[in-house]
Design a protein around this motif. Structure first.
Motif, PDB file in Angstrom:
ATOM      1  N   ALA A  23       0.839  -1.200   0.000  1.00  0.00           N
ATOM      2  CA  ALA A  23       0.000   0.000   0.000  1.00  0.00           C
ATOM      3  C   ALA A  23       0.876   1.254   0.000  1.00  0.00           C
ATOM      4  O   ALA A  23       0.540   2.245  -0.658  1.00  0.00           O
ATOM      5  CB  ALA A  23      -0.928  -0.013   1.202  1.00  0.00           C
ATOM      6  N   VAL A  69      -4.215   3.092  -4.579  1.00  0.00           N
ATOM      7  CA  VAL A  69      -4.364   1.984  -3.625  1.00  0.00           C
ATOM      8  C   VAL A  69      -5.447   1.019  -4.082  1.00  0.00           C
ATOM      9  O   VAL A  69      -5.260  -0.201  -4.060  1.00  0.00           O
ATOM     10  CB  VAL A  69      -4.660   2.522  -2.205  1.00  0.00           C
ATOM     11  N   TRP A  74      -4.708  -2.775  -5.252  1.00  0.00           N
ATOM     12  CA  TRP A  74      -5.364  -3.843  -4.496  1.00  0.00           C
ATOM     13  C   TRP A  74      -6.178  -4.742  -5.416  1.00  0.00           C
ATOM     14  O   TRP A  74      -6.132  -5.973  -5.300  1.00  0.00           O
ATOM     15  CB  TRP A  74      -6.240  -3.224  -3.416  1.00  0.00           C
ATOM     16  N   MET A  77      -3.412  -8.118  -0.115  1.00  0.00           N
ATOM     17  CA  MET A  77      -2.399  -7.132   0.211  1.00  0.00           C
ATOM     18  C   MET A  77      -1.060  -7.858   0.326  1.00  0.00           C
ATOM     19  O   MET A  77      -0.826  -8.571   1.304  1.00  0.00           O
ATOM     20  CB  MET A  77      -2.752  -6.440   1.518  1.00  0.00           C
TER      21      MET A  77
END
Length: 97
Positions: free
Chosen positions: A3, A40, A44, A51
């Motif tokens: 992330a 993000v 993802w 993750m």
């Protein structure tokens, strides 16, 4: 760790928005927020809704944040440009009436 890399790649891409006309909905700050969210979210989604851990983070993981960032910034720019055109048309119509 993944992330963080997606946020950093989104931040790097966001810096290039100074080269396009500022039609982003919410201005440059709106572009910043949506580029982070897009980076993000895109990373993802492209990593298979997982993750990656610190050990699994590599160059490919970093690159997964690029498409989401570009899609978010493009959509936000077109939405802002459309909204601005509608506001200008409404102001012109109000000026004629």
């Amino acid at each position: 760790m993944a992330a963080l890399t997606w946020v950093l790649i989104a931040l790097a891409i966001w810096h290039f928005t100074i080269f396009v006309p500022d039609r982003f909905w919410g201005g440059i700050v709106g572009g910043f927020v949506f580029s982070m969210i897009g980076g993000v979210l895109g990373g993802w989604l492209l990593s298979g809704l997982s993750m990656p851990s610190r050990a699994d983070t590599d160059v490919v993981t970093v690159l997964l944040g690029i498409p989401g960032t570009l899609v978010a910034l493009t959509a936000l720019w077109f939405y802002g440009a459309r909204k601005e055109a509608q506001e200008e048309a409404a102001a012109a119509a109000a000026g004629r009436a």
